[in-house]
Enzyme design. Structure first.
Site, short mmCIF file in Angstrom:
data_model
loop_
_atom_site.label_atom_id
_atom_site.label_comp_id
_atom_site.label_asym_id
_atom_site.label_seq_id
_atom_site.Cartn_x
_atom_site.Cartn_y
_atom_site.Cartn_z
NE ARG A 56 9.75 38.78 -15.92
CZ ARG A 56 10.70 38.47 -16.82
NH1 ARG A 56 10.64 38.93 -18.04
NH2 ARG A 56 11.71 37.69 -16.50
CD GLN A 86 1.22 50.55 -8.46
OE1 GLN A 86 1.72 51.11 -9.42
NE2 GLN A 86 1.55 50.85 -7.22
CG ASN A 87 3.34 43.85 -7.25
OD1 ASN A 87 3.78 44.83 -7.83
ND2 ASN A 87 3.65 43.54 -6.02
CG ASP A 89 3.69 39.08 -7.53
OD1 ASP A 89 2.86 38.96 -6.61
OD2 ASP A 89 4.58 39.95 -7.53
CG HIS A 104 -1.11 47.56 -13.41
ND1 HIS A 104 -0.01 48.12 -12.83
CD2 HIS A 104 -1.98 48.58 -13.63
CE1 HIS A 104 -0.19 49.43 -12.73
NE2 HIS A 104 -1.38 49.73 -13.20
N GLY A 170 6.13 49.79 -1.21
CA GLY A 170 6.98 49.44 -2.34
C GLY A 170 6.51 49.89 -3.71
CB SER A 172 8.46 54.42 -8.02
OG SER A 172 7.70 54.08 -9.15
P1 NAD Z 1 8.57 50.51 -9.20
O1 NAD Z 1 9.55 49.48 -9.66
O2 NAD Z 1 8.34 51.71 -10.02
O3 NAD Z 1 9.04 51.01 -7.75
C1 NAD Z 1 9.49 50.08 -6.79
C2 NAD Z 1 9.48 50.72 -5.42
O4 NAD Z 1 9.73 49.68 -4.49
C3 NAD Z 1 10.55 51.81 -5.24
O5 NAD Z 1 9.99 52.92 -4.57
C4 NAD Z 1 11.58 51.10 -4.37
O6 NAD Z 1 12.26 51.99 -3.48
C5 NAD Z 1 10.72 50.12 -3.59
N1 NAD Z 1 11.43 48.93 -3.08
C6 NAD Z 1 12.53 48.31 -3.59
N2 NAD Z 1 12.86 47.25 -2.83
C7 NAD Z 1 11.95 47.21 -1.82
C8 NAD Z 1 11.77 46.36 -0.71
N3 NAD Z 1 12.59 45.31 -0.47
N4 NAD Z 1 10.73 46.60 0.13
C9 NAD Z 1 9.89 47.66 -0.09
N5 NAD Z 1 10.02 48.51 -1.13
C10 NAD Z 1 11.05 48.28 -1.99
O7 NAD Z 1 7.24 49.72 -8.90
P2 NAD Z 1 5.72 50.14 -9.09
O8 NAD Z 1 5.48 51.48 -8.49
O9 NAD Z 1 4.94 48.98 -8.62
O10 NAD Z 1 5.53 50.30 -10.66
C11 NAD Z 1 6.05 49.29 -11.55
C12 NAD Z 1 5.07 48.73 -12.55
O11 NAD Z 1 5.68 47.58 -13.14
C13 NAD Z 1 3.78 48.26 -11.92
O12 NAD Z 1 2.75 48.78 -12.68
C14 NAD Z 1 3.79 46.74 -12.01
O13 NAD Z 1 2.62 46.28 -12.69
C15 NAD Z 1 4.95 46.36 -12.89
N6 NAD Z 1 5.85 45.36 -12.22
C16 NAD Z 1 5.33 44.32 -11.51
C17 NAD Z 1 6.17 43.40 -10.86
C18 NAD Z 1 5.53 42.25 -10.08
O14 NAD Z 1 4.39 41.88 -10.37
N7 NAD Z 1 6.21 41.67 -9.06
C19 NAD Z 1 7.55 43.54 -10.94
C20 NAD Z 1 8.07 44.62 -11.70
C21 NAD Z 1 7.21 45.52 -12.32
#
Ligand code: NAD
Length: 228
Positions: A56, A86-87, A89, A104, A170, A172
């Site tokens: 990751r 919550q990301n 990255d 997180h 972005g 859920s």
């Molecule tokens: P989630 O995956 O549960 O939900 C993603 C949301 O983003 C959905 O509602 C979806 O419709 C929306 N989405 C998809 N493509 C999009 C786009 N191009 N533009 C805007 N919105 C878009 O994500 P969450 O609610 O952040 O929960 C996931 C958990 O997993 C978090 O706690 C996070 O820490 C972790 N996570 C982090 C990363 C990262 O750091 N990039 C990636 C995956 C998961």
């Protein structure tokens, strides 16, 4: 200056090539989160968990911020902006946002497996087994696993209470306690949500919905808020 609070989730980084979580059937890059993102997983198979987060980290380091990250950074020209993400990255920081709270954790730092408050910057992409913190315990990724405390939640809730404008991008809203933060934003505050697939949750009824991908919806909204 008016205060804007932005809560972001995995969706804002999707167009930078980092996959979201719910969009892939509750799997994270093909893994069940119970296998890689819990303290029990670390107990059972620390090498697997370490390898998962090393990948990751590599992905995040190779990814680039997108138009949505840059647009939020530009908001600072006219507003006091706090991004609560919550990301794990660091794309908001790399786009230029100066006030980012990571609920997180952030993958670019290492953490003691004995004391979560001990975190360290990293040079490369990999934490190796055998690398230890100042207490002598194995280093792990600085991320909050399911079932662990979220120390940033209280300061984040206080920031939400002070918002003049609130934006959700972005997420859920399925992961708690992060999802509860929107309840701290005062009722009269304008609230926007940008998501191409807006979650079907009653609490979102009073929000102004922008049903677009982040790279389209966020720059549009920022333009509107900057009055041009
Ligand atoms: P989630 O995956 O549960 O939900 C993603 C949301 O983003 C959905 O509602 C979806 O419709 C929306 N989405 C998809 N493509 C999009 C786009 N191009 N533009 C805007 N919105 C878009 O994500 P969450 O609610 O952040 O929960 C996931 C958990 O997993 C978090 O706690 C996070 O820490 C972790 N996570 C982090 C990363 C990262 O750091 N990039 C990636 C995956 C998961």
């Amino acid at each position: 200056m008016k205060k804007i609070v932005v809560l972001t989730g995995a969706g804002i980084s999707a167009e930078s090539g980092l996959r979201t979580f719910r969009d892939s059937d509750g799997l994270w890059e093909g893994y069940d989160v119970q296998e890689v993102a819990t303290p029990q997983a670390w107990q059972r198979n620390p090498q697997l968990v370490q390898d998962f987060y090393n990948m990751r980290r590599k992905d995040a380091m190779n990814a680039k911020p997108n138009a949505a990250h840059y647009a939020l950074a530009a908001l600072e020209e006219q507003y006091e902006v706090t991004i609560i993400t919550q990301n794990i990255d660091d794309l908001h920081e790399r786009a230029g946002s100066t006030n980012v709270m990571h609920l997180h954790g952030v993958i670019t730092r290492a953490q003691s497996s004995l004391n979560a408050a001990l975190t360290y910057p990293m040079e490369g992409w990999e934490i190796k087994m055998g690398e230890v913190c100042e207490l002598g315990s194995q280093l792990r990724a600085h991320v909050v696993w399911f079932g662990e405390d979220v120390p940033m939640i209280e300061p984040s809730a206080r920031i939400c209470q002070q918002a003049d404008i609130f934006i959700l991008v972005g997420s859920s809203l399925a992961v708690y306690p992060a999802a509860g933060l929107i309840n701290y934003v005062p009722n009269q505050v304008p609230k926007y949500i940008v998501d191409p697939n807006i979650p079907d949750i009653n609490r979102l009824n009073s929000m102004i919905k922008i049903e677009e991908k982040a790279t389209v919806g966020v720059p549009e909204l920022v333009k509107r808020l900057m009055g041009s």
